[in-house]
Design an enzyme around this catalytic site. Structure first.
Site: not given
Ligand code: GLY
Ligand code: MN
Ligand code: MN
Length: 431
Positions: A36, A238, A255, A266, A345, A349, A356, A379, A383, A400, A402
């Site tokens: 709970d 991820h 990230d 982000d 990727h 976004h 997202h 971003e 890799y 990366r 971003e």
């Molecule tokens: N932090 C998630 C992305 O960059 O999409």
């Molecule tokens: Mn992102």
């Molecule tokens: Mn990100």
């Protein structure tokens, strides 16, 4: 906080919700981590966007009669005992007085009242498939409303995700101010952590430092689980285990972004644990940075979302050819999608109440064009996991970079520029 903002947003739906139609938006329910023990409530983003109201298990109906637009909300009832344990509830009276809904009812009355509200409506819009069990509820209310008058038209059910998503896609001044602050908090936190990081630190310690720096500045929650990835962990896109010790000779990819007043930031930066890039790390880093900068330049009115995507793919392909990691003609390799082994990727976004964020990526059969008030991430990444068929010296490098980019009338603003991405500046900061 001026609750009129939310009322005006509801009223603006008269330009989007056709006459004789209803929009239903369910709010979030309380979620439990175990037994709970609940998480703090995070209101559903569209519900928040149209109400500013943050109580669990609420539901909003917006009706466009053709002459006027009215908004009805179902909220938790006033309850002395529950309020002693869990805090203040506005109740239906507070929902009308303080949140300017036209009508409000206790949420226990939803099933009884909804068929009456929907009777005679042409079409119901709601976000289909987004909340467990909710689709069946809407079907039940619709069947019940239809059966109330067999001689009236039957009610159609339509997905309202694009209607509300595309409203949220264009941020107003109020939202932009909040997002700027969210991005500042995250950028300042990056700077603090970059200055303090030491070889041997655990990824978990770095995550804890980010949460502390966010919270200290008013961003209690991260907008998503931070990715704190030392060395090759960065190649797991991820990665959220965040529990390994950091090696001096490795890069760390972080990230992380705070949520501030419900809005996400982000940011990703990749930096050397020991404060100095190796030659190989720097060579890959520079390609990603070139892609990041050129893609950001392409985020402007007149361009569509594919322009930064293609630019980043081409720069990364050319860079990988220069380093001998891809062999052949860059143009042909790009057409063949050879970069996807290294950059798998998309460039970014939409960003807003959700990390997202909602909002379509296509319009009128083509890619969405940038418009003032949109916020997108940029971003790009490269890799190189140790399982790849490349020279050993490249293995274990994952990078990366971003940033969060606001589209303006005259170009764009990089909302996260306060945290350095230039490698010399990073080394100086970490020295
Ligand atoms: N932090 C998630 C992305 O960059 O999409
Ligand atoms: Mn992102
Ligand atoms: Mn990100």
């Amino acid at each position: 906080m001026d609750k009129n903002i939310y009322k005006k947003r509801r009223e603006s739906l008269k330009h989007h919700l056709p006459d004789g139609c209803a929009l239903i938006i369910p709010g979030a329910d309380l979620q439990y981590r175990n037994s709970d023990s609940s998480y703090a409530l995070r209101q559903e983003s569209s519900f928040y966007y149209l109400s500013g109201f943050c109580e669990a298990s609420s539901l909003m109906v917006i009706l466009n009669s053709g002459e006027n637009i009215s908004s009805i909300v179902f909220v938790p009832p006033k309850d002395k005992l529950k309020e002693i344990w869990d805090g203040y509830r506005a109740g239906p009276v507070g929902a009308v007085e303080d949140y300017f809904f036209d009508q409000a009812f206790e949420n226990s009355k939803i099933d009884d009242l909804m068929p009456e509200l929907l009777q005679g409506i042409k079409r119901i819009y709601y976000p289909i498939g987004k909340k467990a069990g909710f689709d069946q509820k809407v079907i039940d209310w619709t069947c019940s409303a239809n059966s109330k008058d067999r001689h009236s038209q039957s009610i159609d059910i339509v997905d309202g995700s694009s209607m509300i998503g595309n409203l949220r896609l264009i941020k107003d001044e109020h939202e932009i101010e909040i997002m700027k602050r969210a991005c500042d908090i995250s950028a300042e936190s990056f700077v603090e952590v970059m200055k303090a990081i030491k070889p041997g630190d655990n990824e978990q310690l770095i995550e804890a430092k980010f949460l502390y720096e966010f919270g200290k500045r008013g961003g209690r929650f991260p907008a998503y689980t931070p990715i704190v990835a030392g060395g090759e962990n960065a190649c797991v896109l991820h990665y959220i285990e965040n529990n390994k010790d950091l090696n001096k000779s490795d890069l760390i990819l972080v990230d992380a972004g705070c949520e501030y007043k419900m809005y996400a930031s982000d940011i990703t930066r990749t930096f050397p644990v020991g404060g100095k890039f190796s030659d190989e790390q720097l060579a890959i880093y520079k390609i990603v940075l070139r892609a990041n900068k050129a893609a950001i330049d392409a985020v402007k009115v007149g361009n569509n979302i594919m322009e930064p995507q293609l630019i980043s793919e081409k720069i990364i392909t050319e860079g990988l050819v220069e380093l001998g990691l891809l062999k052949g003609e860059a143009d042909i390799l790009h057409e063949q999608g050879a970069f996807k082994d290294f950059y798998m990727h998309k460039i970014g976004h939409w960003l807003g109440l959700d990390v997202h964020d909602v909002g379509d990526y296509m319009e009128d059969g083509d890619f969405m064009k940038f418009k003032p008030g949109m916020v997108t991430t940029i971003e790009p990444g490269i890799y190189i996991s140790s399982s790849m068929d490349v020279d050993d010296k490249w293995k274990g490098i994952g990078i990366r970079i971003e940033d969060d980019i606001l589209v303006t009338e005259s170009g764009n603003v990089n909302l996260t520029a306060k945290v350095p991405s230039d490698p010399a500046e990073i080394e100086k900061l970490m020295a």
